[in-house]
Design a protein around this motif. Structure first.
Motif, PDB file in Angstrom:
ATOM      1  N   UNK A 142      35.271  49.288  46.138  1.00  0.00           N
ATOM      2  CA  UNK A 142      34.569  48.947  45.051  1.00  0.00           C
ATOM      3  C   UNK A 142      35.429  47.977  44.002  1.00  0.00           C
ATOM      4  N   UNK A 143      36.552  47.576  44.769  1.00  0.00           N
ATOM      5  CA  UNK A 143      37.482  46.761  43.966  1.00  0.00           C
ATOM      6  C   UNK A 143      37.566  45.270  44.281  1.00  0.00           C
ATOM      7  N   UNK A 144      37.708  44.353  43.592  1.00  0.00           N
ATOM      8  CA  UNK A 144      37.932  43.141  44.080  1.00  0.00           C
ATOM      9  C   UNK A 144      39.055  42.367  43.170  1.00  0.00           C
ATOM     10  N   UNK A 145      40.051  41.818  43.635  1.00  0.00           N
ATOM     11  CA  UNK A 145      41.171  40.909  43.132  1.00  0.00           C
ATOM     12  C   UNK A 145      40.648  39.505  42.976  1.00  0.00           C
ATOM     13  N   UNK A 146      40.134  39.291  41.869  1.00  0.00           N
ATOM     14  CA  UNK A 146      39.330  37.759  41.930  1.00  0.00           C
ATOM     15  C   UNK A 146      40.540  36.782  41.571  1.00  0.00           C
ATOM     16  N   UNK A 147      40.968  35.967  42.300  1.00  0.00           N
ATOM     17  CA  UNK A 147      41.737  34.957  41.949  1.00  0.00           C
ATOM     18  C   UNK A 147      41.073  33.666  41.445  1.00  0.00           C
ATOM     19  N   UNK A 148      39.849  33.535  41.572  1.00  0.00           N
ATOM     20  CA  UNK A 148      38.770  32.355  41.122  1.00  0.00           C
ATOM     21  C   UNK A 148      37.891  32.882  39.960  1.00  0.00           C
ATOM     22  N   UNK A 149      37.497  32.147  39.045  1.00  0.00           N
ATOM     23  CA  UNK A 149      36.090  32.651  38.610  1.00  0.00           C
ATOM     24  C   UNK A 149      34.763  32.842  39.492  1.00  0.00           C
ATOM     25  N   UNK A 150      34.955  31.997  40.521  1.00  0.00           N
ATOM     26  CA  UNK A 150      33.734  31.923  41.370  1.00  0.00           C
ATOM     27  C   UNK A 150      33.919  33.332  42.214  1.00  0.00           C
ATOM     28  N   UNK A 151      35.043  33.638  42.430  1.00  0.00           N
ATOM     29  CA  UNK A 151      35.239  35.118  43.224  1.00  0.00           C
ATOM     30  C   UNK A 151      34.698  36.176  42.286  1.00  0.00           C
ATOM     31  N   UNK A 152      35.284  36.139  41.103  1.00  0.00           N
ATOM     32  CA  UNK A 152      34.913  37.275  40.100  1.00  0.00           C
ATOM     33  C   UNK A 152      33.492  37.228  39.785  1.00  0.00           C
ATOM     34  N   UNK A 153      32.878  35.992  39.708  1.00  0.00           N
ATOM     35  CA  UNK A 153      31.210  36.086  39.467  1.00  0.00           C
ATOM     36  C   UNK A 153      30.580  36.687  40.786  1.00  0.00           C
ATOM     37  N   UNK A 154      30.879  36.347  41.950  1.00  0.00           N
ATOM     38  CA  UNK A 154      30.193  36.839  42.894  1.00  0.00           C
ATOM     39  C   UNK A 154      30.278  38.391  43.019  1.00  0.00           C
TER      40      UNK A 154
END
Length: 424
Positions: free
Chosen positions: A154-166
């Protein structure tokens, strides 16, 4: 004495294996267990669900089980310990209220902030729009976490805004069910991670050998987060000086904070730590149970009887327990997964070579397996945890990958760089 282990993974196989080394124990039952526990001497699988508390307790009482050990987080979060305690049956693990330290990341964050335990700055959201706006304001990299239990995924390390949004879209769309109704968004921390599994009787807390897990699917820590692709112990970054800080700044403060809330926390408190470039520990998350695969790396190093140690926690006598003894060796565990993991995987593949790997001195802890017509077949995403010891980490790495060469099944996948950080 008879002991019952609840769970079906490699952690539970390792627990059963270690318990049977004790002169005090003549039989271990596993609910529901796996192919490894099904084929181990003096060990018996029992076909009950891990959330069938009435059935599990009745079985323990009928069989005269001395005490029960809970492996996975789900039955702890559902209150199995409370159920057993009401019947005055001995069980190792925290109560449902104590298990919130893992089952609700926002609850754990509040506890850490109240206790001044070092951790990442964070914010909690129940609305997709508010969460998206916060990410836009904070920028990336940033960490997105489903609040509840999501089997390590359940954890996402988002390197871009797009990754975080998804990631936020997926969580709020119901990917993790009710576990994703609340989202915790954290600052991105840099450094090396260390897993400190500690045992406690609610007053005294003692760490086990510090380990380092490998969460990402691919070599070089690439790809999606998984339940863990391998671990090694002891982690060289966890020096005696660092462990002294962890003891006073994390473990003891956490137990004191739980006590202040009226929670008598007996069991394992697992601190997932980030060691900053300045050498300071910060808590990434707490778990309410032994780690998987860290347990498969740590237990082969343990020289103290596991049952004695866990019983001291259950009975509230850890302060008087002798110092925990460890082998002066290193341990490396490599997880062998099914093709397609951590997404959809095929099961039912025949596994060969386990005996040959064990003949080399490796310990093959089975996880996603079952016994079918006297053969071991795959039955999950993480299939095996192959562990080997060595005089140092480099030697243990050589030994574990030599053993793995004998194991085969269709679609087999494993990382080739477990523990390489320890020798770089």
């Amino acid at each position: 004495m008879k002991v019952l282990v609840v769970g079906s993974g490699g952690r539970e196989h390792a627990l059963a294996w270690k318990l049977l080394q004790s002169p005090n124990i003549d039989r271990v039952f596993c609910i529901p267990g796996n192919g490894g526990t099904a084929t181990m001497s003096n060990c018996q699988n029992v076909s009950l669900s891990i959330d069938d508390f009435e059935g599990i307790l009745r079985f323990a009482q009928v069989q005269g089980v001395g005490f029960t050990i809970v492996g996975p987080e789900l039955p702890l979060a559902l209150g199995i310990v409370d159920y057993f305690q009401a019947a005055e049956a001995l069980i190792f693990g925290p109560t449902q209220e104590g298990a919130k330290i893992e089952s609700s990341k926002s609850w754990a964050k509040t506890l850490m902030q109240e206790a001044n335990i070092p951790t990442a700055a964070s914010a909690t959201f129940q609305s997709l729009d508010a969460a998206q706006a916060y990410v836009q304001q904070q920028g990336t990299p940033i960490v997105i976490k489903a609040d509840g239990l999501a089997s390590g995924k359940g954890v996402t390390v988002a390197m871009t805004i797009e990754e975080a949004t998804e990631a936020l879209d997926r969580i709020f769309a119901g990917q993790f069910g009710s576990a994703g109704e609340t989202v915790v968004i954290e600052e991105f921390m840099t450094g090396q991670e260390v897993s400190v599994l500690a045992v406690t009787d609610g007053k005294t807390i003692r760490p086990l050998s510090p380990a380092q897990d490998h969460k990402r699917l691919g070599d070089g820590d690439t790809g999606p987060n998984t339940g863990g692709m391998g671990a090694y112990a002891p982690a060289p970054i966890a020096t005696p000086e660092l462990m002294a800080k962890v003891q006073t700044q994390v473990l003891e403060l956490a137990i004191a904070a739980l006590n202040a809330r009226g929670i008598d926390y007996r069991g394992c408190l697992y601190a997932g730590l980030m060691i900053t470039p300045e050498g300071e520990p910060k808590v990434v998350e707490f778990n309410c149970r032994l780690g998987d695969p860290e347990t498969q790396a740590v237990l082969p190093l343990l020289d103290t009887n596991l049952d004695d140690l866990l019983m001291a926690c259950v009975e509230g006598n850890l302060a008087n327990f002798p110092p925990i003894r460890w082998k002066k060796q290193s341990s490396v565990c490599v997880v062998m997964a099914a093709g397609g993991y951590p997404d959809k995987v095929e099961t039912g593949q025949f596994i060969t070579g386990i005996g040959k790997a064990e003949d080399l001195g490796a310990f093959v802890f089975q996880s996603g397996t079952k016994l079918k017509n006297n053969a071991i077949v795959t039955n999950g995403g993480r299939v095996l945890g192959v562990t080997a010891l060595g005089d140092d980490i480099r030697n243990a790495i050589t030994n574990v990958y030599s053993a793995i060469e004998f194991v085969a099944y269709d679609g087999m996948y494993y990382r080739k760089d477990i523990a390489s950080k320890a020798i770089d």
